[in-house]
Design a protein around this motif. Structure first.
Motif, PDB file in Angstrom:
ATOM      1  N   TYR A 172       0.831  -1.210   0.000  1.00 49.98           N
ATOM      2  CA  TYR A 172       0.000   0.000   0.000  1.00 49.98           C
ATOM      3  C   TYR A 172       0.863   1.257   0.000  1.00 49.98           C
ATOM      4  O   TYR A 172       2.042   1.234   0.390  1.00 49.98           O
ATOM      5  N   THR A 204      -9.431   0.646   1.099  1.00 53.32           N
ATOM      6  CA  THR A 204      -8.766   1.002  -0.166  1.00 53.32           C
ATOM      7  C   THR A 204      -8.136  -0.220  -0.829  1.00 53.32           C
ATOM      8  O   THR A 204      -7.111  -0.114  -1.501  1.00 53.32           O
ATOM      9  N   VAL A 206      -8.850  -1.907  -3.325  1.00 54.53           N
ATOM     10  CA  VAL A 206      -8.809  -1.896  -4.794  1.00 54.53           C
ATOM     11  C   VAL A 206      -7.652  -1.033  -5.296  1.00 54.53           C
ATOM     12  O   VAL A 206      -6.845  -1.468  -6.121  1.00 54.53           O
ATOM     13  N   THR A 207      -7.554   0.190  -4.796  1.00 56.46           N
ATOM     14  CA  THR A 207      -6.522   1.123  -5.278  1.00 56.46           C
ATOM     15  C   THR A 207      -5.185   0.950  -4.562  1.00 56.46           C
ATOM     16  O   THR A 207      -4.133   1.274  -5.107  1.00 56.46           O
ATOM     17  N   LYS A 208      -5.240   0.471  -3.315  1.00 57.64           N
ATOM     18  CA  LYS A 208      -4.051   0.349  -2.452  1.00 57.64           C
ATOM     19  C   LYS A 208      -3.342   1.697  -2.264  1.00 57.64           C
ATOM     20  O   LYS A 208      -2.133   1.753  -2.032  1.00 57.64           O
ATOM     21  N   LYS A 209      -4.118   2.764  -2.343  1.00 55.65           N
ATOM     22  CA  LYS A 209      -3.593   4.114  -2.110  1.00 55.65           C
ATOM     23  C   LYS A 209      -4.494   4.816  -1.097  1.00 55.65           C
ATOM     24  O   LYS A 209      -5.709   4.936  -1.313  1.00 55.65           O
TER      25      LYS A 209
END
Length: 347
Positions: A172, A204, A206-209
Motif C-alpha cells: 500500500y 482502499t 482496490v486502489t491500495k492508495k
C-alpha cells in the motif's frame, strides 16, 4: 553490563540480540504504547522454541503476583533447554503511583537479583508508564544495569517509519498529507494508528492508495482531536461551530468536567508554547509532553497573539469554577463564556 551508566538501546538492537543469540541478562522496556510493548514481547517469545514455552517462558503481572514469586522463577534453571525467558509487567513500585493492590512487593529481591542475575535467564521488565520515580534505589539500579529501551515521547519520524513499513509490506501507499492527518487524528498513538490502518487498508483494497479523504472518512476521532477542532473554531471566531461541537461532545457522552479539563489543559499548553524560546524538542522536554503536541500547538499559536489566548484560558478557568460550585447547565455556561469572549475580542 555497564555499572552506573544508562545503556539506551533501540528496537533494532533488541531484534539483533535475539537473532544472534547474544542476549543480556536483563532488559528494561518503558513506554505506554501497547503496540510497541507487544512488538518487544514478540521478539523475546521467539527466543524459546514453541514446544518449550510451557516450561521456559513465564510472564507475571505484578499487580496480581508478588515480586518475590517472579524473582524465584527467574532464578530457576531452564527445563530441558539452555535458556529461560521471564517477563515482568506493570512494576508500579518503580513509579510514584499509588495502587489499591494489597500485594506486598519486596523490592530488595529485585535489587539482589540485578546484582547477581541467573546466567541462563533473560529477565525483561515492562514498565507501561510515562514517568518513573528515579529517586528510588531500585529504579536507578534497573535503568543502570539493564539494556534500557524507552518508547516515551517517540518522535514523529519514528512513528512515520512504523506506518510506512506496515503499508509498504502489504503493498500500500499513503500520501504525506494523509499520513499527517492520521497522526493528528489518533493523537500520535501508534496503537490506535495500527488499528486504523487495518481499516484503511480494507477500505482502499482496490486502489491500495490511502488519501486524506479516506483518513477523514474512517478514522475515529479522539477527545484530543475534537478539542483541537473546538479551540480552532473558538480562536478563529467560528463561535456557532464551537458551540455546536461542544453540544455534540456532551451528547456523545463526554463528562462536562473532563471535557472542560481537556480544554483548559490545551489552552495552558498553547500559552506555554507561545512564551517558550526553546526548540520544538526542547519545549516538549521541559513541558514533559509529546513533541507532536508541541508541533500542533505551534501551528495554532503562530496565528494568534498572547492576549487572545490568555483571555480564552482565563474565561474557561472562570467557567470551571462555576461548573464545580453551581448546578447550572454546562451548555448554557459554555454559551455565556463564548458570548463574553466574543465581546472582549471586539473591544
Amino acid at each position: 553490563m555497564k555499572g552506573d551508566v544508562v545503556v539506551n538501546v533501540t528496537l533494532a538492537d533488541i531484534s539483533n540480540d535475539v537473532q544472534t543469540g547474544q542476549l543480556q541478562p536483563i532488559y528494561f522496556v518503558q513506554g505506554q504504547d501497547q503496540y510497541l510493548l507487544d512488538l518487544v514481547k514478540q521478539q523475546f517469545v521467539k527466543v524459546i522454541q514453541p514446544e518449550d514455552r510451557t516450561l521456559n517462558l513465564a510472564q507475571f503481572d505484578l499487580t496480581e503476583t508478588p515480586l518475590s514469586v517472579a524473582i524465584d522463577d527467574a532464578k530457576s534453571v531452564p527445563f530441558f533447554g539452555d535458556r529461560r525467558v521471564v517477563m515482568l509487567d506493570k512494576p508500579y513500585f518503580l513509579t510514584g503511583e499509588r495502587t489499591k493492590s494489597s500485594l506486598e512487593h519486596h523490592t530488595q529481591d529485585l535489587i539482589d537479583y540485578i546484582q547477581q542475575p541467573e546466567p541462563q535467564t533473560t529477565l525483561i521488565i515492562f514498565a507501561p508508564y510515562e514517568k518513573l520515580d528515579n529517586r528510588k534505589k531500585v529504579t536507578k539500579l534497573v535503568k543502570e544495569r539493564a539494556r534500557y529501551l524507552s518508547f516515551v515521547n517517540i518522535s514523529e519520524q519514528e512513528i512515520t517509519k512504523f506506518i510506512t513499513h506496515k503499508l509498504k509490506s502489504a503493498g500500500y501507499q499513503i500520501s504525506q498529507e494523509a499520513q499527517q492527518t492520521l497522526i493528528r487524528l489518533t493523537n500520535s498513538s501508534l496503537t490506535q494508528m495500527m488499528t486504523e490502518i487495518d481499516k484503511l487498508m480494507l477500505y482502499t483494497v482496490v486502489t491500495k492508495k490511502i488519501e486524506t479523504a479516506d483518513v477523514n472518512a474512517l478514522v475515529t476521532r479522539t477527545l484530543t482531536e475534537n478539542i483541537f477542532d473546538l479551540i480552532n473554531c473558538l480562536l478563529k471566531g467560528k463561535l456557532t461551530q464551537a458551540v455546536n461541537l461542544y453540544h455534540e461532545l456532551l451528547l456523545n457522552g463526554e463528562e462536562p468536567l473532563r471535557l472542560h479539563g481537556a480544554l483548559i489543559g490545551q489552552f495552558r499548553l498553547l500559552l506555554q508554547v507561545k512564551t517558550s524560546d526553546k526548540s520544538e524538542k526542547g519545549t516538549a522536554s521541559s513541558l514533559k509532553v509529546h513533541p507532536y503536541r508541541v508541533k500542533l500547538a505551534r501551528q495554532i499559536v503562530r496565528q494568534f497573539n498572547y492576549v487572545r489566548l490568555a483571555r480564552a484560558y482565563l474565561g474557561l478557568v472562570a467557567m470551571e469554577e462555576q461548573l464545580k460550585s453551581t448546578s447550572r447547565n454546562p451548555e448554557l455556561l459554555f454559551e455565556l463564556f463564548v458570548l463574553k469572549y466574543q465581546h472582549e475580542m471586539v473591544k
